[in-house]
Design an enzyme around this catalytic site. Sequence first.
Site, PDB file in Angstrom:
ATOM      1  N   CYS A   2      52.399  35.425  33.452  1.00 24.88           N
ATOM      2  CA  CYS A   2      53.569  35.531  34.184  1.00 24.88           C
ATOM      3  C   CYS A   2      54.548  34.626  34.282  1.00 24.88           C
ATOM      4  CB  CYS A   2      52.727  35.629  35.581  1.00 24.88           C
ATOM      5  SG  CYS A   2      51.484  36.681  35.841  1.00 24.88           S
ATOM      6  N   ARG A  50      55.083  39.606  36.927  1.00 23.52           N
ATOM      7  CA  ARG A  50      53.773  39.833  36.515  1.00 23.52           C
ATOM      8  C   ARG A  50      53.556  40.566  35.078  1.00 23.52           C
ATOM      9  NH1 ARG A  50      48.696  43.428  38.606  1.00 23.52           N
ATOM     10  NH2 ARG A  50      46.979  42.116  37.442  1.00 23.52           N
ATOM     11  N   LEU A  51      52.901  39.906  34.091  1.00 23.32           N
ATOM     12  CA  LEU A  51      52.293  40.787  32.892  1.00 23.32           C
ATOM     13  C   LEU A  51      51.166  40.925  33.248  1.00 23.32           C
ATOM     14  CD1 LEU A  51      52.875  41.771  29.968  1.00 23.32           C
ATOM     15  CD2 LEU A  51      52.120  39.379  29.368  1.00 23.32           C
ATOM     16  N   GLU A  77      45.564  31.839  32.629  1.00 25.97           N
ATOM     17  CA  GLU A  77      44.112  32.326  32.575  1.00 25.97           C
ATOM     18  C   GLU A  77      43.276  31.338  32.824  1.00 25.97           C
ATOM     19  OE1 GLU A  77      43.891  35.750  32.445  1.00 25.97           O
ATOM     20  OE2 GLU A  77      45.759  36.226  31.257  1.00 25.97           O
ATOM     21  N   ASP A 100      41.256  36.254  38.264  1.00 27.59           N
ATOM     22  CA  ASP A 100      41.246  34.788  38.299  1.00 27.59           C
ATOM     23  C   ASP A 100      42.097  34.370  39.413  1.00 27.59           C
ATOM     24  OD1 ASP A 100      43.375  35.690  36.688  1.00 27.59           O
ATOM     25  OD2 ASP A 100      43.004  34.280  35.292  1.00 27.59           O
ATOM     26  N   ILE A 291      53.608  37.391   9.279  1.00 31.67           N
ATOM     27  CA  ILE A 291      54.752  37.723   8.800  1.00 31.67           C
ATOM     28  C   ILE A 291      54.732  37.169   7.366  1.00 31.67           C
ATOM     29  CG2 ILE A 291      56.126  37.944  10.838  1.00 31.67           C
ATOM     30  CD1 ILE A 291      56.898  35.045  10.583  1.00 31.67           C
ATOM     31  N   SER A 363      45.635  32.699  18.938  1.00 29.47           N
ATOM     32  CA  SER A 363      46.250  31.745  17.903  1.00 29.47           C
ATOM     33  C   SER A 363      45.391  30.627  17.257  1.00 29.47           C
ATOM     34  CB  SER A 363      47.661  31.149  18.298  1.00 29.47           C
ATOM     35  OG  SER A 363      47.311  30.090  18.973  1.00 29.47           O
TER      36      SER A 363
END
Length: 639
Positions: A2, A50-51, A77, A100, A291, A363
């Site tokens: 977020c 928010r996402l 998170e 959370d 990529i 990642s």
Amino acid sequence: MCGITGVFDTRGQRAVLPAVLRRMNDSQHHRGPDEGSVHLEPGVGFGHRRLSIIDVATGQQPLFNEDGSVVIVFNGEIYNYQSLIPELQALGHRFSTKSDTEVIVHAWEQWGEDCVKRFRGMFAFALWDRNQQVLFMARDRLGVKPMHYAVLDDGMLLFGSELKSLLAHGGLRRDIDPLGVEEYFALGYVAEPRTIFRQALKLPPASTLLVRRGQPIPQPKVYWDVRFTLDSRATEAEACEELLRRLKESVKLRMIAEVPLGAFLSGGVDSSAVVATMAGLSNDPVQTCSISFADPQYNESEFAQRVAERYRTNHHVEQVDSDDFDLIDTLAALYDEPYADSSAIPTYRVCQLARQHVTVALSGDGGDETFGGYRRYKLHMMEERMRSSLPASVRTPLFGFLGRVYPKADWAPRVFRAKTTFEGMARTSVQAYFHSMSQIRQPARSRLYSQRLKSELGGYSAMEVFNRHAARAGTDDPLALIQYIDMQTYLVGDINTKVDRASMAHSLEVREPLMDHELVEWAATLPSALKLQGGNGKKVFKKALEPALPHDVLYRPKMGFAVPLARWFRGPLRERVRSSLLQGPMLDGGWFNPAEIRQMVQDHESGRHDHSTPLWSLLMFDAFLRQSIGEQPARQEAA
């Protein structure tokens, strides 16, 4: 994942204007396009974009405790939240969501400032406790998630995920900090806790800030630090086995999501290790994104393809043109302060690609710092052995002289480019590492700066950033020392900043299993010989993964996300360089020596010297000036 922002009156209960708070919140819409909410009460305003990732149905923010006396806005998170919920319930706390975020609220009620020590994750949050009249802010241990704040002259405290939310308030002065300018041109970023603006700060990693209304604002408090004890007695085989166990646990924790999840796959060791681990934990094919570059010198997509085929991932590849330089102004707007890592361009593109397929991507960032993988570590250790063989009384004058007289031979084969090595040999270990990490080295920075800037610096050097962290490292092991410095500087200021801004620009959450603090703590117990040996970096990491990955993926030379800057500045970006650096804000500000910039441009265009790194740094500084200093939002309604 977020965007958070807010205003807090440190002196009383002056009203926060709704229009101001909404403007601050909306400036970070890209960080959370799913929902946007604010909370206002006397002297407090919290905003949240928010996402939705976890508890999509009921995890809205700002979020409150049972009686509404504690309110929080949170970005990140908490990966161990599922184990904390029953523990807190057993202590009498009632949950109304499965998020959370609510864990943080009840953990604050139960453990106060020490709540952060119980969290395993990436986070930046601010909470207001009305009963105690305190604002509490915190940032995760390795600085994955950002937190900026500023105290205005009238006592109002602003905070936000990105500087742009503070700038949107309208009350923040845009005076440039000359010390921030020095750090930027030395390191390529402005190091924590500084920002490019005098009045604004970054909350450092592993730090909290508790502000009690009506009392002086204290310094941030450090709640965690990595200790390189190097005291593990594990054999290589035992270390490999434990590494794989910990990697699996870290990846598994980061695969918890209620939205599509995948991974970046560059073809390097770290991202390949993460993908291989994910494949072993998932019943469905892993979504992977990569990529490729039109220029084969920078292209490692074939290695990514081999890993994708081995683990039967749903692999998505997009080719990036080797002249993909139209992002300069976009990047300046994203970062809000000057940022000179040109790999921000391909990072932006791979995040753009990933968001077309997933909302969360894992990642491999952090693996080089944790396990000793950078090529520069090998070179530093070679120099260190030479430094230790000669007393400083001999070494400093001898190599200092050679460093001064040896030509800067950018055109020559690498074996003949000894100037940097000679210069490094004349320095202490920390000084030499700072020298090798500098984007623009001394005395080149001194030639670049105007007399006014030198006067304002008052003798300050960005070397102080490295000195400060080296003093806290708690180790005299030469490899562990520079790993610690990198974790405190390059990892936070460069890597994490790059990935956070690039991913959130596309509303993509990126998770980093190799930055799990428990994994990092364990790796810091391993002797340096298990990390770097015989010129082979990440020794134990690669050895552990030999059964899972092709030999040439593990042991080929590291490539990284490079872009052809030198060619750009002699070709398609030539006029942009001239129009940006030889006129306009760059010269009007009085920061630099125009004659030095002009000479640098001419020498690069003629091929006499490769000045691509300093020219890129200058170009991004110019883009920052045009984007941030040129935009002045309304001030009359600021509160």
